[in-house]
Design a protein around this motif. Structure first.
Motif, PDB file in Angstrom:
ATOM      1  N   ASN A  94      31.041  38.771  30.201  1.00  0.00           N
ATOM      2  CA  ASN A  94      31.808  37.555  30.435  1.00  0.00           C
ATOM      3  C   ASN A  94      30.958  36.360  30.851  1.00  0.00           C
ATOM      4  O   ASN A  94      31.360  35.224  30.618  1.00  0.00           O
ATOM      5  N   ILE A 143      34.290  44.435  25.993  1.00  0.00           N
ATOM      6  CA  ILE A 143      34.943  43.148  25.776  1.00  0.00           C
ATOM      7  C   ILE A 143      33.871  42.069  25.851  1.00  0.00           C
ATOM      8  O   ILE A 143      33.190  41.932  26.868  1.00  0.00           O
ATOM      9  N   VAL A 145      33.341  38.098  25.833  1.00  0.00           N
ATOM     10  CA  VAL A 145      34.086  36.846  25.976  1.00  0.00           C
ATOM     11  C   VAL A 145      33.435  35.802  25.081  1.00  0.00           C
ATOM     12  O   VAL A 145      32.355  35.297  25.378  1.00  0.00           O
ATOM     13  N   THR A 186      36.299  44.463  21.634  1.00  0.00           N
ATOM     14  CA  THR A 186      37.281  43.387  21.598  1.00  0.00           C
ATOM     15  C   THR A 186      36.596  42.057  21.863  1.00  0.00           C
ATOM     16  O   THR A 186      35.808  41.939  22.804  1.00  0.00           O
ATOM     17  N   LEU A 188      37.224  38.258  22.875  1.00  0.00           N
ATOM     18  CA  LEU A 188      38.183  37.334  23.474  1.00  0.00           C
ATOM     19  C   LEU A 188      37.822  35.911  23.073  1.00  0.00           C
ATOM     20  O   LEU A 188      36.713  35.443  23.356  1.00  0.00           O
ATOM     21  N   CYS A 189      38.761  35.200  22.433  1.00  0.00           N
ATOM     22  CA  CYS A 189      38.504  33.850  21.922  1.00  0.00           C
ATOM     23  C   CYS A 189      39.557  32.867  22.430  1.00  0.00           C
ATOM     24  O   CYS A 189      40.429  32.422  21.657  1.00  0.00           O
ATOM     25  N   PRO A 190      39.507  32.487  23.696  1.00  0.00           N
ATOM     26  CA  PRO A 190      40.487  31.519  24.204  1.00  0.00           C
ATOM     27  C   PRO A 190      40.065  30.088  23.916  1.00  0.00           C
ATOM     28  O   PRO A 190      38.925  29.824  23.527  1.00  0.00           O
ATOM     29  N   VAL A 225      44.996  35.536  30.923  1.00  0.00           N
ATOM     30  CA  VAL A 225      44.064  35.887  29.853  1.00  0.00           C
ATOM     31  C   VAL A 225      43.548  37.312  30.042  1.00  0.00           C
ATOM     32  O   VAL A 225      43.444  38.083  29.080  1.00  0.00           O
ATOM     33  N   THR A 229      44.162  40.348  27.359  1.00  0.00           N
ATOM     34  CA  THR A 229      43.004  40.970  26.721  1.00  0.00           C
ATOM     35  C   THR A 229      42.967  42.467  26.958  1.00  0.00           C
ATOM     36  O   THR A 229      42.649  43.251  26.049  1.00  0.00           O
ATOM     37  N   VAL A 240      41.198  38.631  20.065  1.00  0.00           N
ATOM     38  CA  VAL A 240      42.238  38.216  21.009  1.00  0.00           C
ATOM     39  C   VAL A 240      42.222  36.704  21.080  1.00  0.00           C
ATOM     40  O   VAL A 240      41.238  36.103  21.511  1.00  0.00           O
ATOM     41  N   PRO A 242      44.496  34.212  22.883  1.00  0.00           N
ATOM     42  CA  PRO A 242      45.621  34.263  23.819  1.00  0.00           C
ATOM     43  C   PRO A 242      46.511  33.034  23.858  1.00  0.00           C
ATOM     44  O   PRO A 242      47.561  33.068  24.483  1.00  0.00           O
TER      45      PRO A 242
END
Length: 274
Positions: A94, A143, A145, A186, A188-190, A225, A229, A240, A242
């Protein structure tokens, strides 16, 4: 542990756990019965997160770690192995920094190296060190980020865009390599999340008001988030996104790439000028 239970009672290592999304992941996993190694460049904030976890009766270890340095990520893995008594079953890469406001050719090379060192090399180091450990166990989750910036390519965000695009490509590659080996990856694409990345990043003052307005209008909480996730991880999802704006950008970029690029450039000039 089956992939459907990765978010439950996990032995997790989280980088950038001292604040924001990283802290939200740490606290959420602890609430679910997890044991967490909280890594951060700032040992004080890492310990603050670990202390909050302990206050709720869960186990946590704080570790100072500069993810841009491979030897420190290797030391983090050794500390986690010792704390858990075995390799972790969930790793969340992250840690990240923000930079923006200057075009390619204007952005100082120092900013390029700083952003790529943390955002790109930090995740490369995390995957290089931890992926073999999870694969050897035959189960687990990773995960990474990323950001909507990994595919949105907004103007005046060259270093950030490039670093996050690399992380998305790495995540897709690793997902393919882990297929059938019990490890779920995974990405994570915010878009914008209510964290301190803008305050602590190298963001040009000319775009700060715009970013603050965007956060106020569309930003979601780090806690939300994290929960979204982890749910996606349990389902084995690779991507992901979100927020609705992330999903709209994803579709626009995929179906109308040339028009999207022109539109993004024109919109950026209009919003910054206004």
């Amino acid at each position: 542990m089956s992939s459907s239970k990765l978010s439950q009672a996990s032995q997790a290592v989280i980088t950038g756990a001292g604040s924001g999304i990283g802290r939200a992941f740490a606290l959420e996993l602890a609430r679910r019965g997890g044991r967490v190694v909280c890594a951060d460049l700032n040992p004080a904030t890492a310990e603050q997160t670990a202390a909050q976890i302990r206050e709720h009766g869960a186990e946590a270890l704080a570790v100072a770690c500069d993810v841009s340095k491979l030897e420190q990520v290797e030391a983090l893995a050794e500390a986690a192995d010792a704390f858990f008594g075995e390799a972790p079953d969930l790793v969340i890469n992250n840690a990240g920094v923000g930079a923006g406001g200057k075009r390619v050719g204007e952005t100082p090379m120092e900013d390029w190296h700083w952003v790529m060192g943390v955002n790109m090399w930090g995740v490369i180091h995390g995957c290089h060190v931890f992926a073999p450990r999870l694969q050897a166990r035959g189960r687990g989750g990773i995960i990474n980020v990323c950001s909507t910036a990994s595919f949105a390519a907004a103007p005046s965000m060259g270093p950030y865009n490039a670093s996050k695009a690399a992380v998305l490509a790495l995540s897709e590659t690793l997902a393919a390599e882990c297929a059938g080996r019990g490890v779920t990856v995974t990405a994570l694409c915010p878009t914008v999340v209510k964290t301190n990345i803008f305050a602590n990043g190298r963001i040009d003052e000319s775009v700060t008001p715009l970013m603050n307005r965007w956060v106020a209008l569309t930003g979601v909480s780090a806690e939300g988030v994290a929960k979204t996730t982890l749910k996606a991880l349990d389902k084995g999802q690779l991507y992901v996104l979100p927020q609705i704006d992330a999903r709209l950008i994803w579709r626009a970029k995929r179906y109308l790439p040339a028009a999207y690029a022109r539109g993004a450039g024109l919109l950026s000039r209009f919003t910054v000028a206004s």
